[in-house]
Design an enzyme around this catalytic site. Structure first.
Site, PDB file in Angstrom:
ATOM      1  N   ARG A 111       0.897  -1.169   0.000  1.00 22.02           N
ATOM      2  CA  ARG A 111       0.000   0.000   0.000  1.00 22.02           C
ATOM      3  C   ARG A 111       0.920   1.199   0.000  1.00 22.02           C
ATOM      4  O   ARG A 111       1.628   1.457   0.987  1.00 22.02           O
ATOM      5  CB  ARG A 111      -0.905  -0.012   1.224  1.00 22.02           C
ATOM      6  CG  ARG A 111      -1.675   1.285   1.378  1.00 22.02           C
ATOM      7  CD  ARG A 111      -2.826   1.181   2.332  1.00 22.02           C
ATOM      8  NE  ARG A 111      -3.951   0.490   1.730  1.00 22.02           N
ATOM      9  CZ  ARG A 111      -5.196   0.480   2.206  1.00 22.02           C
ATOM     10  NH1 ARG A 111      -5.470   1.129   3.321  1.00 22.02           N
ATOM     11  NH2 ARG A 111      -6.153  -0.165   1.590  1.00 22.02           N
ATOM     12  N   HIS A 138      -7.130   0.968  -6.692  1.00 23.74           N
ATOM     13  CA  HIS A 138      -7.333   0.044  -5.569  1.00 23.74           C
ATOM     14  C   HIS A 138      -7.961  -1.237  -6.129  1.00 23.74           C
ATOM     15  O   HIS A 138      -9.117  -1.556  -5.856  1.00 23.74           O
ATOM     16  CB  HIS A 138      -8.242   0.711  -4.527  1.00 23.74           C
ATOM     17  CG  HIS A 138      -8.240   0.049  -3.184  1.00 23.74           C
ATOM     18  ND1 HIS A 138      -7.435  -1.043  -2.867  1.00 23.74           N
ATOM     19  CD2 HIS A 138      -8.964   0.322  -2.049  1.00 23.74           C
ATOM     20  CE1 HIS A 138      -7.658  -1.396  -1.609  1.00 23.74           C
ATOM     21  NE2 HIS A 138      -8.576  -0.594  -1.104  1.00 23.74           N
ATOM     22  N   GLN A 141      -9.791  -3.995  -3.932  1.00 23.32           N
ATOM     23  CA  GLN A 141     -11.120  -3.594  -3.463  1.00 23.32           C
ATOM     24  C   GLN A 141     -12.190  -3.958  -4.483  1.00 23.32           C
ATOM     25  O   GLN A 141     -13.263  -4.466  -4.150  1.00 23.32           O
ATOM     26  CB  GLN A 141     -11.146  -2.073  -3.218  1.00 23.32           C
ATOM     27  CG  GLN A 141     -12.481  -1.576  -2.722  1.00 23.32           C
ATOM     28  CD  GLN A 141     -12.813  -2.113  -1.342  1.00 23.32           C
ATOM     29  OE1 GLN A 141     -12.015  -2.003  -0.432  1.00 23.32           O
ATOM     30  NE2 GLN A 141     -13.991  -2.702  -1.172  1.00 23.32           N
ATOM     31  N   ASP A 229     -17.430   6.598  -1.871  1.00 22.61           N
ATOM     32  CA  ASP A 229     -16.223   6.503  -1.037  1.00 22.61           C
ATOM     33  C   ASP A 229     -16.025   7.875  -0.393  1.00 22.61           C
ATOM     34  O   ASP A 229     -16.705   8.857  -0.743  1.00 22.61           O
ATOM     35  CB  ASP A 229     -15.024   6.099  -1.916  1.00 22.61           C
ATOM     36  CG  ASP A 229     -13.743   5.842  -1.118  1.00 22.61           C
ATOM     37  OD1 ASP A 229     -13.820   5.684   0.116  1.00 22.61           O
ATOM     38  OD2 ASP A 229     -12.664   5.806  -1.734  1.00 22.61           O
ATOM     39  N   CYS A 268     -16.287   1.039   0.152  1.00 28.77           N
ATOM     40  CA  CYS A 268     -15.099   0.253   0.513  1.00 28.77           C
ATOM     41  C   CYS A 268     -14.766   0.352   1.995  1.00 28.77           C
ATOM     42  O   CYS A 268     -14.097  -0.513   2.539  1.00 28.77           O
ATOM     43  CB  CYS A 268     -13.912   0.690  -0.340  1.00 28.77           C
ATOM     44  SG  CYS A 268     -13.388   2.392  -0.053  1.00 28.77           S
ATOM     45  N   ARG A 296     -13.174  -9.014   0.994  1.00 26.83           N
ATOM     46  CA  ARG A 296     -11.759  -8.697   0.785  1.00 26.83           C
ATOM     47  C   ARG A 296     -10.910  -9.935   1.090  1.00 26.83           C
ATOM     48  O   ARG A 296      -9.972 -10.255   0.375  1.00 26.83           O
ATOM     49  CB  ARG A 296     -11.323  -7.539   1.703  1.00 26.83           C
ATOM     50  CG  ARG A 296     -12.010  -6.207   1.455  1.00 26.83           C
ATOM     51  CD  ARG A 296     -11.625  -5.603   0.115  1.00 26.83           C
ATOM     52  NE  ARG A 296     -10.193  -5.470  -0.042  1.00 26.83           N
ATOM     53  CZ  ARG A 296      -9.441  -4.490   0.469  1.00 26.83           C
ATOM     54  NH1 ARG A 296     -10.009  -3.517   1.153  1.00 26.83           N
ATOM     55  NH2 ARG A 296      -8.128  -4.448   0.262  1.00 26.83           N
TER      56      ARG A 296
END
Ligand code: CP
Ligand code: NVA
Length: 311
Positions: A111, A138, A141, A229, A268, A296
């Site tokens: 990340r 991402h 996700q 988001d 998310c 996930r």
């Protein structure tokens, strides 16, 4: 490893058939572990003996925990590394870090603050690299999101998905997912916070059904799923003008009423309750955010197995 490793960097770079295999495997493995205790079944310990390094340059709850548990459930060993406690945080180059880490571990999940760092890690190292969020995308996700929508509503192909809010990293991967999984996508974003031009051009060149509008109601009209988001991603500055521009894109009951009657709501997480989404939507009957968070774990197990050539 002599051939190019199976990197999981961005959905656009991965064949649609491989992405489909990952989702289908994730659903199968999820089913095999249904119920409690969660550790009672293994998937044949497909990654027994492997070591997976995870570098975090930014905060994480879901990604950090789900990747560690995923690794353990597959029989591999996780190494959790904070970027700022590595020499990377003191200026050792990404290239040198990639070469050294490739001598120790079988795969690297990162990340990162910048997308370029992830690409460089993949280019300079010799083991698979997984993008676990950058400023640009991402992809992990979105694998969980597609899995969640399909669990609740069947095949995503041909469905209409709406994104409302900031055209951020998750939106980039959603655009790529729309092309790879063949669904229609309308993004409602303020002009100043539109998705990246180049990913939109890529989607168009690929024949994707992707549109950007500047009105939230127009975006969600008749949608099968509504996704949003945070308005302020990690690394963004929280400014008054940013928040004011995004306020008309809040997902509330009124906005959800413009979508299809049985539309799903996804986020998310982490959510900023009362900003991009109201409590009554996030906690309401159309919300599948807890399944999305759980998925996930399942999706990433299949991603790991794919990266290591075990699917
Ligand atoms: N959705 C997501 O990636 O959450 P974390 O930042 O908690 O990992
Ligand atoms: N867009 C958010 C996603 C967090 C999982 C961020 O980058 O902060």
């Amino acid at each position: 490893m002599t051939t190019k490793p199976n990197h999981f960097l961005d959905l656009k770079d991965i064949p649609a058939a491989d992405l489909r295999l990952i989702i289908d495997t994730a659903r199968e493995w999820k089913e095999a572990r249904r119920g409690w205790p969660k550790g009672k079944v293994d998937e044949g310990a497909v990654l027994a003996g492997y070591n997976l390094a995870m570098i975090f340059e930014k905060s994480s709850t879901r990604t950090r925990i789900s990747f560690e548990v995923a690794t353990r459930q597959l029989g591999a060993m996780p190494l959790i590394l904070q970027g700022n406690s590595m020499q990377l945080g003191r200026g050792e180059t990404t290239s040198d870090t990639a070469k050294v880490m490739s001598r120790y571990v079988d795969a690297i999940m990162i990340r990162a603050n910048t997308h370029e760092a992830v690409l460089e890690l993949a280019e300079e190292g010799t083991v698979p690299v997984i993008n676990a969020l950058t400023n640009r995308s991402h992809p992990c996700q979105l694998m969980a999101d597609i899995m969640t929508i399909e669990e609740h509503r069947g095949p995503i192909s041909g469905k209409k998905v709406a994104w409302v809010g900031d055209g951020n990293n998750v939106a980039t991967s959603l655009i790529e997912a729309a092309v790879k999984f063949d669904f229609s996508l309308v993004l409602g974003c303020p002009d100043a916070f539109a998705p990246y031009d180049d990913v939109l051009s890529w989607a168009e060149a690929e024949g994707g059904d992707v549109r950007v509008v500047t009105n939230a109601e127009e975006a969600v009209w008749d949608a099968d799923a509504v996704i949003t988001d945070t308005w302020v991603s990690m690394g963004d500055d929280r400014t008054g003008s940013r928040v004011r521009a995004l306020e008309p894109f809040q997902v509330n009951r009124e906005l959800m009423s413009k979508a299809a009657d049985d539309a799903l709501f996804l986020h998310c997480l982490p959510a900023h309750r009362g900003e991009e989404v109201t409590n009554n939507v996030l906690d309401g009957p159309q919300s599948v955010v807890w399944d999305e968070a759980e998925n996930r774990l399942h999706a990433q197990k299949a991603i790991l197995a794919w990266c290591l050539g075990k699917l």
